[in-house]
Design a protein around this motif. Sequence first.
Motif, short mmCIF file in Angstrom:
data_model
loop_
_atom_site.label_atom_id
_atom_site.label_comp_id
_atom_site.label_asym_id
_atom_site.label_seq_id
_atom_site.Cartn_x
_atom_site.Cartn_y
_atom_site.Cartn_z
N ALA A 86 -9.12 -33.00 -63.70
CA ALA A 86 -10.47 -32.77 -64.25
C ALA A 86 -10.97 -31.38 -63.89
CB ALA A 86 -11.43 -33.83 -63.72
N ALA A 87 -10.68 -30.92 -62.67
CA ALA A 87 -11.12 -29.59 -62.22
C ALA A 87 -10.44 -28.49 -63.01
CB ALA A 87 -10.85 -29.43 -60.73
N LEU A 88 -9.16 -28.69 -63.36
CA LEU A 88 -8.41 -27.68 -64.10
C LEU A 88 -8.90 -27.54 -65.54
CD1 LEU A 88 -4.79 -28.45 -62.85
CD2 LEU A 88 -6.21 -26.49 -62.23
N ALA A 89 -9.63 -28.53 -66.01
CA ALA A 89 -10.11 -28.52 -67.40
C ALA A 89 -11.46 -27.82 -67.53
CB ALA A 89 -10.20 -29.94 -67.94
N ILE A 90 -12.04 -27.41 -66.40
CA ILE A 90 -13.37 -26.80 -66.41
C ILE A 90 -13.30 -25.38 -65.87
CG2 ILE A 90 -15.74 -26.99 -65.57
CD1 ILE A 90 -15.27 -29.99 -65.22
#
Length: 446
Positions: A15-19
């Motif tokens: 999820a963090a890599l998508a933001i």
Amino acid sequence: MENHSLAIDLEPLIAALAIEPIELPDVCQTLNSFQWAGVFEGLTNDQRIKLWAFIPVELQSTVLAVMREDARNQFIAVLPQQVIAEAISSATNAEVMGILDVLPKRTAAKLVNKLDPVMQSVLETSLSYSSNQVGRYANANVYTVNEKASVKDLINEIKSSDITNDGGSYFVVDDSLIYVGEVKISDILNSSQKTDVKELVIPNEKVILDQASLLEASDLVRGSNKAALPIVTKTGVFLGQFSIHDALDVFQAHYEEQLAHMGKVSDEDLFAPVAVSARRRAVWLGINLVTAFLASFVIGIFDAVLIEVVALAVLMPIVASMGGITGSQTLTLTIRGLATGQLGKGNFKVLRSKELKVAAINGVLWAMLVTVVTMYWFDNPGLSSILALAMVVNMTIASFAGIMIPMILDKLGIDPALAGSVILTTVTDVTGFFVFLGSATLLFIH
């Protein structure tokens, strides 16, 4: 290979890599290289590229080296050469070899030329061995003692350097780098400083010949009760060491390889490109198709005394068998992903989509071949068409079942490795026969 079970939950990281901007979870600050390797194996290449910039430089070479082979191959293929060069600049010989082995020869040669002369010389020696010979992976980054040195000189050198030793002794060589034996640290500290090292040497006949296989070398280290054994040539020249840590990596890799071969997928990256996965599995599907046709041929021996519908019974094993092996390939990957923690809600859909595409490609490929064979065999276009349709449908559904069954069983607290294959076989058989015979009924029964 290390045990790559994950120390963190991948979902927050994905999820963090998508933001943008990327802010990694706090737990990432404490991961070691082996844990990072497990994380990278559970990501797609796009996610790996984003995350790579956050990996400490001193860990990068080890992370690449301890990743499972196929995952490492897929990742290195998309890494810029400069990034790879920076990673291997501080790597051990074994780590460098693991990275260079997966690169195109020209690319590998360019990277080697950027290294210092000493490392280049070591690599030239390593490259003279095959990928299964221990000499290729000899760790030359080990401190050796010249037999002519005095205890005083040796102690001063140790104090003034960053030399570390966990084995309780040092390897001793002569001026020609011929291995002589070992000297214990305790003997060095308890001896007169005027004593020469050669007086303290303990001859050690437990050595590993450079041309021994990795498994042979691992067995020798395991049975030696030592932290590491020297690797020497037939003439006794010291090349480096092979440690118990290296041996455990080899045993782990061998064990995982044997398990993976049960599903005919080797050490495949969970998120390898669709075309790559389809090509690899096509070989095993082809072999399976040959055996399926053999079973059908035996049944077909009696077709002279049977009416046309019996041709369906002749071809039924092909539908079931091709669906079964397709499902088992996906089942093996899914179970491994669940066991290591690399598969969860965050990447489940990506894997499912990839597996369905792989199954569809192979289904169409082999259905085309089957159509030609059955047309020649039975001279019946309708029969060939329904067989091809049944194969594509069954192989696609089998792949879907191969990923869904382990996920459902895992949620129910049932071991997917024990029950998954039984359920999968039932699904593929029922689906294959229903589609095949149902289509035949619509076509032949008026």
